[in-house]
Write a protein that holds these residues in place. Structure first.
Motif, PDB file in Angstrom:
ATOM      1  N   PHE A 178       0.941  -1.269  -0.088  1.00 47.22           N
ATOM      2  CA  PHE A 178      -0.155   0.100  -0.123  1.00 47.22           C
ATOM      3  C   PHE A 178       1.000   1.353  -0.021  1.00 47.22           C
ATOM      4  O   PHE A 178       1.904   1.275   0.593  1.00 47.22           O
ATOM      5  CB  PHE A 178      -0.895   0.047   1.286  1.00 47.22           C
ATOM      6  N   ALA A 179       0.349   2.498  -0.683  1.00 48.44           N
ATOM      7  CA  ALA A 179       1.253   3.520  -0.783  1.00 48.44           C
ATOM      8  C   ALA A 179       0.218   4.682  -1.076  1.00 48.44           C
ATOM      9  O   ALA A 179      -1.047   4.434  -1.290  1.00 48.44           O
ATOM     10  CB  ALA A 179       2.247   3.659  -1.801  1.00 48.44           C
ATOM     11  N   THR A 180       0.390   5.937  -0.879  1.00 47.34           N
ATOM     12  CA  THR A 180      -0.290   6.850  -1.139  1.00 47.34           C
ATOM     13  C   THR A 180       0.214   7.277  -2.552  1.00 47.34           C
ATOM     14  O   THR A 180       1.292   7.058  -3.116  1.00 47.34           O
ATOM     15  CB  THR A 180      -0.180   8.266  -0.209  1.00 47.34           C
ATOM     16  N   LEU A 181      -1.058   8.043  -3.416  1.00 51.66           N
ATOM     17  CA  LEU A 181      -0.712   8.162  -4.728  1.00 51.66           C
ATOM     18  C   LEU A 181       0.500   9.047  -5.017  1.00 51.66           C
ATOM     19  O   LEU A 181       1.198   9.187  -5.899  1.00 51.66           O
ATOM     20  CB  LEU A 181      -1.897   8.871  -5.270  1.00 51.66           C
TER      21      LEU A 181
ATOM     22  N   GLN B 215      -2.290  15.932  -0.914  1.00 49.80           N
ATOM     23  CA  GLN B 215      -1.774  15.481  -2.283  1.00 49.80           C
ATOM     24  C   GLN B 215      -2.051  16.905  -3.130  1.00 49.80           C
ATOM     25  O   GLN B 215      -2.962  17.714  -2.972  1.00 49.80           O
ATOM     26  CB  GLN B 215      -2.865  14.581  -3.044  1.00 49.80           C
ATOM     27  N   GLU B 216      -1.371  17.174  -3.794  1.00 46.38           N
ATOM     28  CA  GLU B 216      -1.106  18.536  -4.681  1.00 46.38           C
ATOM     29  C   GLU B 216      -1.408  18.269  -6.187  1.00 46.38           C
ATOM     30  O   GLU B 216      -0.640  17.686  -6.790  1.00 46.38           O
ATOM     31  CB  GLU B 216       0.031  19.387  -4.496  1.00 46.38           C
ATOM     32  N   GLY B 217      -2.513  18.549  -6.503  1.00 42.94           N
ATOM     33  CA  GLY B 217      -2.859  18.436  -7.895  1.00 42.94           C
ATOM     34  C   GLY B 217      -3.222  17.016  -8.642  1.00 42.94           C
ATOM     35  O   GLY B 217      -3.552  16.214  -7.722  1.00 42.94           O
TER      36      GLY B 217
ATOM     37  N   GLY C 228      -6.514  15.639   1.917  1.00 46.94           N
ATOM     38  CA  GLY C 228      -6.240  14.358   2.189  1.00 46.94           C
ATOM     39  C   GLY C 228      -5.170  13.594   1.176  1.00 46.94           C
ATOM     40  O   GLY C 228      -4.673  14.697   0.308  1.00 46.94           O
ATOM     41  N   ARG C 229      -5.035  12.339   1.221  1.00 49.73           N
ATOM     42  CA  ARG C 229      -4.158  11.649   0.141  1.00 49.73           C
ATOM     43  C   ARG C 229      -5.063  10.672  -0.103  1.00 49.73           C
ATOM     44  O   ARG C 229      -5.940   9.844   0.568  1.00 49.73           O
ATOM     45  CB  ARG C 229      -2.974  11.338   0.744  1.00 49.73           C
TER      46      ARG C 229
END
Length: 184
Positions: free
Chosen positions: A59-62, A75-77, A155-156
């Protein structure tokens, strides 16, 4: 491990501190019964460097943020899901657990269904894993050109992929618990 008079034993790890870049591996003993956690060295998995292994997935964040980072952000953009990865499809106890046990450098983690869940960063973890709200995921484009960003929330977005050792495994073969050294 046996507990007299107990039919099951639940192990809870409310906070696990890991050195920068290390991951926590959750697996089972040779009998497939006792949960075993061990840190794994950092890896570079298709450009995604900050992962958490849980069950058969990474698992990871985008936006590839360290899951243990307590420095809040978002998260930016618009971002695309890296090749070989997918949005975490939706709600489930395992999804809540993976979100609740990490800081993810944000208050809210969003899954593919659009649901958002509180992380350990939110109110010092008092609501970690609890639902924040629905419709928190925005998308544009289609198929491999799709891009995603949080919808009206700081958020992310959570992504996942099969562990490398399971990617080319025949579905007819049973999963064999990992060989563990004594004490692991």
């Amino acid at each position: 491990l046996e507990v007299p008079g107990a039919s099951a034993l639940e192990l809870t790890f409310p906070r696990v501190e890991l050195t920068e870049g290390y991951r926590l591996r959750v697996t089972h003993d040779a009998a497939g019964e006792l949960p075993v956690m061990k840190p794994c060295a950092p890896s570079n998995d298709g450009g995604v460097q900050h992962t958490v292994e849980f069950g058969k997935y990474l698992f990871a964040t985008l936006d590839d943020i360290d899951p243990q980072s307590r420095e809040k952000g978002q998260q930016e953009g618009w971002l695309r899901v890296p090749a070989g990865w997918e949005l975490v499809p939706g709600e489930g106890d395992d999804v809540r657990d993976i979100i609740a046990k990490h800081y993810w450098a944000t208050d809210v983690i969003i899954v593919g269904s659009g649901d958002g869940f509180h992380t350990l960063c939110f109110e010092h973890g008092s609501k970690a894993g609890q639902t924040f709200g629905k419709d928190k995921l925005s998308s544009r484009g289609s198929d491999s050109a799709a891009e995603y960003q949080p919808n009206r929330v700081s958020g992310r977005i959570l992504i996942r992929r099969l562990r490398a050792d399971l990617v080319n495994r025949s579905p007819a073969l049973p999963l064999v618990p990992e060989e563990l050294a004594p004490g692991e």
